[in-house]
Design a protein around this motif. Structure first.
Motif, PDB file in Angstrom:
ATOM      1  N   ILE A 509      12.135 -11.824 -35.499  1.00 23.30           N
ATOM      2  CA  ILE A 509      11.302 -10.861 -36.416  1.00 23.30           C
ATOM      3  C   ILE A 509      11.089  -9.046 -37.002  1.00 23.30           C
ATOM      4  N   GLU A 510      11.536  -8.926 -35.977  1.00 23.41           N
ATOM      5  CA  GLU A 510      12.282  -7.088 -35.763  1.00 23.41           C
ATOM      6  C   GLU A 510      13.312  -6.865 -37.183  1.00 23.41           C
ATOM      7  N   GLY A 545       2.220  -2.533 -47.372  1.00 23.80           N
ATOM      8  CA  GLY A 545       1.598  -2.255 -46.239  1.00 23.80           C
ATOM      9  C   GLY A 545       2.301  -2.699 -44.923  1.00 23.80           C
ATOM     10  N   ASP A 546       1.337  -2.942 -44.146  1.00 17.82           N
ATOM     11  CA  ASP A 546       1.896  -3.525 -42.883  1.00 17.82           C
ATOM     12  C   ASP A 546       1.781  -4.782 -42.951  1.00 17.82           C
ATOM     13  N   GLY A 547       2.345  -5.420 -43.597  1.00 16.31           N
ATOM     14  CA  GLY A 547       2.761  -7.046 -43.440  1.00 16.31           C
ATOM     15  C   GLY A 547       3.018  -8.177 -42.091  1.00 16.31           C
ATOM     16  N   LYS A 548       3.180  -8.467 -41.737  1.00 15.44           N
ATOM     17  CA  LYS A 548       3.686  -9.199 -40.521  1.00 15.44           C
ATOM     18  C   LYS A 548       4.718 -10.241 -41.069  1.00 15.44           C
ATOM     19  N   ARG A 549       4.820 -10.018 -42.382  1.00 15.09           N
ATOM     20  CA  ARG A 549       6.387 -11.108 -42.729  1.00 15.09           C
ATOM     21  C   ARG A 549       6.620 -12.730 -42.022  1.00 15.09           C
ATOM     22  N   LEU A 577       8.955 -15.451 -51.264  1.00 10.67           N
ATOM     23  CA  LEU A 577       7.593 -16.154 -50.565  1.00 10.67           C
ATOM     24  C   LEU A 577       6.492 -14.865 -50.273  1.00 10.67           C
ATOM     25  N   GLU A 578       6.885 -13.312 -50.553  1.00  7.66           N
ATOM     26  CA  GLU A 578       6.221 -12.633 -50.029  1.00  7.66           C
ATOM     27  C   GLU A 578       5.060 -12.277 -50.881  1.00  7.66           C
ATOM     28  N   HIS A 792      -1.201 -16.347 -29.516  1.00  9.89           N
ATOM     29  CA  HIS A 792      -2.018 -15.415 -28.985  1.00  9.89           C
ATOM     30  C   HIS A 792      -1.916 -13.489 -29.186  1.00  9.89           C
ATOM     31  N   ARG A 793      -1.590 -13.682 -30.851  1.00 12.06           N
ATOM     32  CA  ARG A 793      -1.313 -12.643 -31.350  1.00 12.06           C
ATOM     33  C   ARG A 793      -2.834 -11.954 -31.317  1.00 12.06           C
ATOM     34  N   ASP A 794      -3.129 -10.433 -31.462  1.00 12.42           N
ATOM     35  CA  ASP A 794      -4.136  -9.834 -31.836  1.00 12.42           C
ATOM     36  C   ASP A 794      -4.101  -8.905 -32.839  1.00 12.42           C
ATOM     37  N   HIS A 795      -3.611  -9.687 -33.786  1.00 17.36           N
ATOM     38  CA  HIS A 795      -3.288  -9.239 -35.186  1.00 17.36           C
ATOM     39  C   HIS A 795      -3.392  -9.878 -36.226  1.00 17.36           C
TER      40      HIS A 795
END
Length: 795
Positions: A509-510, A545-549, A577-578, A792-795
């Motif tokens: 992911i990172e 912006g701080d997108g999850k991508r 896609l983004e 389970h994500r919180d955002h």
């Protein structure tokens, strides 16, 4: 604290201590007289006839084959079934659990019948699992999805969801200095144990509703009691708290057990204020739940036993391995107390009726289990400087001839249990000796021959003949393994694998997110250099912006890891896609639609610029997305054309989904309508991220259809989680305002189904998506962890 209550609690502890001292004295005398040797020699000579095969080529092959599969959960069960050993394997395993956890005697006809019923049910379940696996279904019986399906069968989905959320929160609050995997395993084990207690006690005649209620209570009781291990025992053992914090925290626990009421935390001075605040809150809730489910006449006994357990743990905890002067009594009596009281507490927690002799059996039995556990953990305990019978003897045996060898005491306890507690019952003798030899075999396998032999040099009983008999059994005995150990190993392996895969998932992911972020900027148009390029500026503002991508990351994993496409050749697709996704968010946030002020943690495009610029920027990005796809020139051009056609159809579908959302405001949609709307809004984006790499890799239609089904369920699960976060989330984590759905009068899963039913619906789609993954047999586990992340994500 009330001095009278403290006095009474200490008096109860002293009575228990006297009983433990008397028991220890009896065991000590047997060790000194070596009476256990002749008794157990006869027992083992009879026992080994069923466990030591005569030498033959066939037996050697069979042993090697069995050993080769014994570490693999599914293959081992299949092997036992194939060889006809499964029934006896399960029978000794269940019999042992009835003795250890339920305090039963094995010579009781009712217990025999219950053991056999349990064996039959478990055998049927395991053989069905094997058949499913043979047919290609690799679903693990202890996977979250499978456990949720079992919860659905019992009608306890809400409790299962509650438990998963609780376990997630506990794991996130366990300090790095503690072993989170072991804490998780212990907690799950205790929940399973308490639930099993309850299931065994409630019988077959209960109505479905009563059964549901009792299982739900047992799960919550198991969680409540199980919390004491990570958040009392492990926390105090881990040396995370300062000396002052430890003392204050121990006083809080002691006060609770003496008074029956959890005191307020008050001001906390120290570095662990946040941790203790959470732990205090969670343990208080757990204690109140246990207390409220105790029968009034049983509450005092529960508190007394809990006090004995805690106090004996405290006595052990403050011991210093460098103190050479502890007596045998100081080493062993707290062990007897805590091992006995822990099992009595479990029984008390569920309020099970007592049978004659249960307390005595449990009291005498506990040290057997504790000595076996301490033997298995002696090197870990030594590393941590913990004082146990084994670590202390190992350090001082050559300096103190008066010290009792704990390994000799272990065999003495076994002899005493078989003949003085369980009245020389043949079945009991069989099961206890099976377990003892199995423990030594496992230790030897885990530590290796050299270390095992060194350990035996120190701890072997001072009788060469008896020691040789034991070592022969460790070397030669077969059919002494147990299902709970297999399940424990399977669970530990799963937890470790899950953690490793989760770390790999996070790394991917990172890594890919960084790669995508670095490639997203759209260069300014030189043709409009005389004027400010508002469109490019607005597009880049939104893209930064701080997108999850998630979508480009999904495409990268499927393309590069699953299909072997070149990383550099995938970049245009990732950008595409983004761009497409970001355009949809810009449109979604407009005043005419959701009218959002914040997106990805900062003001939305129409707030920074204006509505017209935002609309044009969204249109601009959709066109840039198509343009990027034309740069996929290294691939078969026919596949690129298919991809572009698919992409334009998807964009049209996303527009339809947003239109459905707008039209649905203020209306009461059916679940079917809501599912369709959410699939078009969200699921289609996931589908595109999976389908586009598959199109470029020319995958077959069967796989394409499976990917579409997965996307459908994953997309809806994602949308439901978004709806839940709009109600339960935090702005600092979600990066957008909370409560916008209600403000906009939007139809969501929460507004239509309510909070609890929306969570059930999310889990239903999670299970469907997981089951599709199992059928697909992908080489990467990324999509499995993506699903876990989604719910389970919180955002």
């Amino acid at each position: 604290m009330n001095n009278e209550l403290v006095k009474k609690a200490d008096e109860f502890y002293q009575i228990a201590e006297q009983k433990a001292a008397y028991y220890f004295k009896s065991l000590h005398q047997q060790v000194v007289k070596k009476s256990y040797i002749s008794t157990l020699t006869r027992d083992i000579q009879m026992w080994k006839s069923n466990h030591v095969q005569r030498w033959s080529l066939l037996s050697i092959f069979s042993r090697r084959k069995k050993n080769s599969v014994s570490k693999d959960y599914h293959n081992y069960i299949k092997w036992l079934d194939y060889t006809g050993e499964l029934d006896s394997y399960l029978e000794r395993s269940i019999a042992y659990i009835f003795m250890r956890d339920l305090g039963k005697t094995l010579d009781d006809s009712d217990t025999e019948a219950r053991i056999q019923r349990t064996v039959n049910k478990l055998r049927d379940h395991l053989t069905k699992e094997s058949k499913k696996e043979k047919s290609g279904d690799k679903t693990d019986s202890i996977s979250t999805a499978n456990l949720y399906r079992k919860a659905q069968e019992e009608g306890i989905e809400a409790t299962m969801i509650w438990l998963v959320e609780k376990l997630k929160t506990v794991a996130s609050n366990i300090p790095a200095e503690m072993n989170a995997e072991e804490a998780q395993r212990k907690l799950i084990k205790i929940i399973a144990g308490v639930t099993m207690h309850q299931v065994e006690e409630m019988g077959e005649e209960l109505s479905k509703e009563a059964r549901k209620r009792k299982i739900e209570e047992a799960i919550r009781l198991g969680y409540s009691y199980g919390l004491t291990y990570p958040f009392i025992d492990d926390l105090l053992d881990a040396k995370i708290l300062s000396i002052d914090e430890e003392e204050k925290y121990s006083d809080l626990i002691r006060t609770t057990l003496v008074t029956g009421t959890v005191p307020e935390l008050g001001a906390w001075h120290g570095n662990n204020q946040k941790l203790i605040g959470y732990v205090h809150s969670e343990l208080k809730e757990a204690f109140e739940y246990i207390k409220n489910h105790q029968k009034p006449e049983k509450l005092k006994a529960f508190l007394d036993q809990a006090y004995v357990f805690f106090n004996s743990q405290e006595v052990d905890r403050i011991k210093d391995i460098n103190n050479e002067d502890y007596s045998n009594e100081e080493i062993f009596i707290p062990i007897i107390l805590k091992s006995a009281s822990s099992r009595l507490i479990t029984r008390s927690v569920i309020g099970a009726p007592e049978d004659i002799g249960f307390d005595n059996r449990t009291f005498f039995y506990g040290i057997y289990n504790q000595l076996a556990d301490d033997f298995a953990d002696m090197f870990d305990d030594m590393k941590e400087g913990a004082v146990t019978p084994y670590t202390y003897y190992m350090k001082y045996y050559d300096k103190r001839s008066d010290l009792i060898n704990p390994f000799e005491l272990y065999w003495t306890v076994i002899s005493n249990l078989i003949h003085n507690v369980y009245n020389s019952d043949t079945k009991t003798c069989e099961v206890i000796l099976d377990r003892a030899v199995n423990g030594l075999k496992r230790f030897k396998e885990r530590m290796g021959n050299d270390i095992y032999n060194e350990v035996m040099e120190i701890f072997s009983p001072k009788s060469p003949e008896f020691n040789k008999l034991i070592q022969d059994m460790v070397e030669k005995a077969e059919n002494v393994d147990f299902f709970d150990k297999l399940l424990r190993d399977h669970m530990v392996t799963n937890i470790k694998n899950e953690q490793k895969e989760k770390e790999e998932f996070s790394d991917i992911i990172e890594t890919v997110r960084k790669q995508v972020n670095e490639s997203l900027d759209i260069p300014k148009d030189e043709k409009v250099s005389l004027m400010e390029d508002f469109i490019s500026n607005a597009a880049n503002y939104s893209l930064r912006g701080d997108g999850k991508r998630l979508r480009p990351i999904m495409a990268w994993v499927m393309g590069v890891k699953e299909y072997g496409l070149k990383e550099s050749e995938m970049l245009p697709l990732l950008r595409s896609l983004e761009y497409m996704h970001t355009a949809s968010l810009i449109f979604d946030d407009l005043p005419a639609q959701d009218n959002a002020d914040i997106r990805r943690g900062r003001p939305t495009v129409h707030k920074v610029y204006n509505v017209a610029i935002a609309e044009l920027t969204g249109l601009f990005l959709t066109q840039k997305a198509i343009e990027e796809q034309t740069f996929l020139q290294q691939f078969d051009l026919r596949n690129v054309l298919k991809l572009i056609r698919y992409s334009t159809e998807t964009t049209a579908d996303l527009c339809k989904g947003q239109t459905m959302d707008l039209e649905a405001k203020g209306k009461q949609l059916t679940l079917e309508q809501l599912n369709m709307m959410c699939f078009y809004k969200t699921g289609k984006g996931f589908e595109a991220a999976l389908m586009m790499p598959a199109i470029l890799a020319a995958r077959d239609q069967v796989e394409m259809e499976a990917l579409k089904k997965f996307s459908y369920h994953a997309g809806i699960a994602f949308q439901i989680k978004d709806d839940l976060l709009d109600v339960e989330g935090e702005v600092r984590l979600t990066g957008k305002n909370i409560g916008k759905d209600a403000e906009n009068n939007s139809s969501t899963f929460v507004s239509i189904l309510g909070l609890e039913e929306a969570k059930k619906e999310m889990w239903q789609h999670y299970c469907f998506a997981m089951e599709i993954l199992q059928e697909m047999k992908l080489s990467t586990t990324f999509l499995k962890h993506l699903l876990n992340y989604i719910i389970h994500r919180d955002h």
